[in-house]
Design an enzyme around this catalytic site. Structure first.
Site, PDB file in Angstrom:
ATOM      1  N   ASN A   8      45.633  45.228  48.487  1.00  0.00           N
ATOM      2  CA  ASN A   8      45.259  46.567  47.715  1.00  0.00           C
ATOM      3  C   ASN A   8      44.580  47.424  48.535  1.00  0.00           C
ATOM      4  OD1 ASN A   8      44.188  48.218  45.752  1.00  0.00           O
ATOM      5  ND2 ASN A   8      42.662  46.962  44.672  1.00  0.00           N
ATOM      6  N   TRP A   9      45.185  48.673  48.800  1.00  0.00           N
ATOM      7  CA  TRP A   9      44.980  49.821  49.474  1.00  0.00           C
ATOM      8  C   TRP A   9      43.964  50.606  48.741  1.00  0.00           C
ATOM      9  CZ3 TRP A   9      48.709  51.967  53.614  1.00  0.00           C
ATOM     10  CH2 TRP A   9      49.183  50.945  54.462  1.00  0.00           C
ATOM     11  N   LYS A  10      43.804  50.528  47.721  1.00  0.00           N
ATOM     12  CA  LYS A  10      42.952  51.600  46.813  1.00  0.00           C
ATOM     13  C   LYS A  10      43.307  52.867  47.062  1.00  0.00           C
ATOM     14  CE  LYS A  10      39.326  48.011  46.690  1.00  0.00           C
ATOM     15  NZ  LYS A  10      38.098  47.589  46.487  1.00  0.00           N
ATOM     16  N   HIS A  92      42.089  45.908  37.461  1.00  0.00           N
ATOM     17  CA  HIS A  92      41.103  45.455  38.767  1.00  0.00           C
ATOM     18  C   HIS A  92      39.717  46.069  38.112  1.00  0.00           C
ATOM     19  CE1 HIS A  92      39.147  46.382  42.309  1.00  0.00           C
ATOM     20  NE2 HIS A  92      39.892  45.807  42.981  1.00  0.00           N
ATOM     21  N   GLU A  94      37.554  47.719  39.399  1.00  0.00           N
ATOM     22  CA  GLU A  94      37.160  49.266  39.480  1.00  0.00           C
ATOM     23  C   GLU A  94      37.909  50.156  38.086  1.00  0.00           C
ATOM     24  OE1 GLU A  94      38.755  49.502  43.588  1.00  0.00           O
ATOM     25  OE2 GLU A  94      36.850  48.358  44.080  1.00  0.00           O
ATOM     26  N   GLU A 162      38.510  37.904  40.947  1.00  0.00           N
ATOM     27  CA  GLU A 162      37.745  38.630  41.845  1.00  0.00           C
ATOM     28  C   GLU A 162      36.527  38.734  41.216  1.00  0.00           C
ATOM     29  OE1 GLU A 162      40.201  41.085  44.213  1.00  0.00           O
ATOM     30  OE2 GLU A 162      40.175  42.236  42.366  1.00  0.00           O
ATOM     31  N   GLY A 168      34.215  44.125  48.069  1.00  0.00           N
ATOM     32  CA  GLY A 168      33.596  45.337  48.777  1.00  0.00           C
ATOM     33  C   GLY A 168      32.073  45.012  49.360  1.00  0.00           C
ATOM     34  N   SER A 207      35.954  40.456  49.293  1.00  0.00           N
ATOM     35  CA  SER A 207      35.453  40.158  50.837  1.00  0.00           C
ATOM     36  C   SER A 207      36.263  39.175  51.562  1.00  0.00           C
ATOM     37  CB  SER A 207      33.861  40.085  50.735  1.00  0.00           C
ATOM     38  OG  SER A 207      33.510  41.074  50.184  1.00  0.00           O
ATOM     39  N   GLY A 228      41.322  43.642  49.771  1.00  0.00           N
ATOM     40  CA  GLY A 228      41.170  45.094  49.673  1.00  0.00           C
ATOM     41  C   GLY A 228      40.757  45.774  51.031  1.00  0.00           C
ATOM     42  N   GLY A 229      39.513  46.053  51.449  1.00  0.00           N
ATOM     43  CA  GLY A 229      39.270  46.655  52.636  1.00  0.00           C
ATOM     44  C   GLY A 229      39.982  45.725  54.059  1.00  0.00           C
TER      45      GLY A 229
END
Ligand code: PEP
Length: 245
Positions: A8-10, A92, A94, A162, A168, A207, A228-229
């Site tokens: 997930n590149w956001k 998600h 967010e 999640e 993150g 993470s 994610g990251g």
């Protein structure tokens, strides 16, 4: 079950970042898992072109429940299907927190994703406070019950657990906590979908890095990861992919 590793590149990535997706093509031959990268809307069509003929699928991070209409700024599942997306991340944390997306809205979007012939990755997870109060299992179960539509099958639906406090932050639940939650999700899926619930992939997200992936993938009912990251750089994402054997 074949594992699924989803990135997930956001809201990250310009055209120059597509090299990171292309670099994954070299790894897919060695990988024993399915791979999907979900860049921002603007890069989906380009990413599809750059990964053509490879085992990498491209997905989106959200969509609208309607196929078309007066919904300024939104994108429908049909539009995503037309440009070659195959997955859509929904609900998600967010989006649940920043846009107050409720379970019913997530379910409506999942129906749209299935209607368009795409696969949904439905995200659920508790906050730190809910875990500290001993309510994590109940909270996730309630989210699942209301977020999974009746159109869901093991082919068109993946669940991503999640924990909000792990996204993150570098914090990760213990393997025992992951096992307990994934087993509860499996149970709920079987109650809801019968035998097919056994075949729905349940991803862990929060993470995940190349360094902790192997241990997490060893937990029962962990059928892959939503990353994610660490999905932004091919070198790190490759380490996670290769841990999923
Ligand atoms: C995510 O955004 O879905 C996620 C899991 O992020 P990270 O891997 O950076 O914690």
């Amino acid at each position: 079950m074949k594992k699924l590793i989803a990135g997930n590149w956001k809201m990250n990535g310009l055209a120059s970042s597509l090299a990171e997706i292309e670099a994954l093509k070299g790894v897919t031959g060695e990988a024993a898992c399915d791979i999907v990268v979900c860049p921002p809307f603007t890069l989906i069509e380009k990413a599809v072109a750059r990964t053509e003929g490879s085992a990498i699928a491209v997905g989106a991070q959200d969509c609208h429940a309607q196929a078309s209409g007066a919904y300024t700024g939104d994108v429908s599942a049909e539009m995503l299907a037309e440009i070659g997306a195959r997955f859509v991340i929904l609900g998600h944390s967010e989006r649940r927190s920043a846009y107050r997306e409720m379970d019913a809205a997530v379910a409506g979007k999942a129906v749209a994703v299935h209607r368009a012939g795409l696969a949904s990755i439905i995200c659920v997870g508790e906050t730190r406070e809910e875990r500290d109060e001993g309510r994590a299992i109940d909270v996730v179960r309630a989210q699942l019950e209301a977020s999974i539509p009746n159109t869901a099958t093991s082919t068109n639906t993946t669940i991503a657990y999640e924990p909000v406090w792990a996204i993150g932050t570098g914090l990760v639940p213990t393997l025992e906590q992951i096992e307990e939650m994934h087993s509860s999700i499996r149970q709920m899926l079987k109650e809801r979908m019968g035998g097919d619930g056994q075949h729905v992939r349940i991803l862990y997200g929060g993470s995940v890095k190349a360094q902790n992936a192997k241990a997490i993938f060893g937990v029962s009912n962990v059928d892959g990861a939503l990353v994610g990251g660490a999905s932004l750089k091919a070198s790190e994402f490759t380490g996670i992919i290769l841990a999923a054997v």
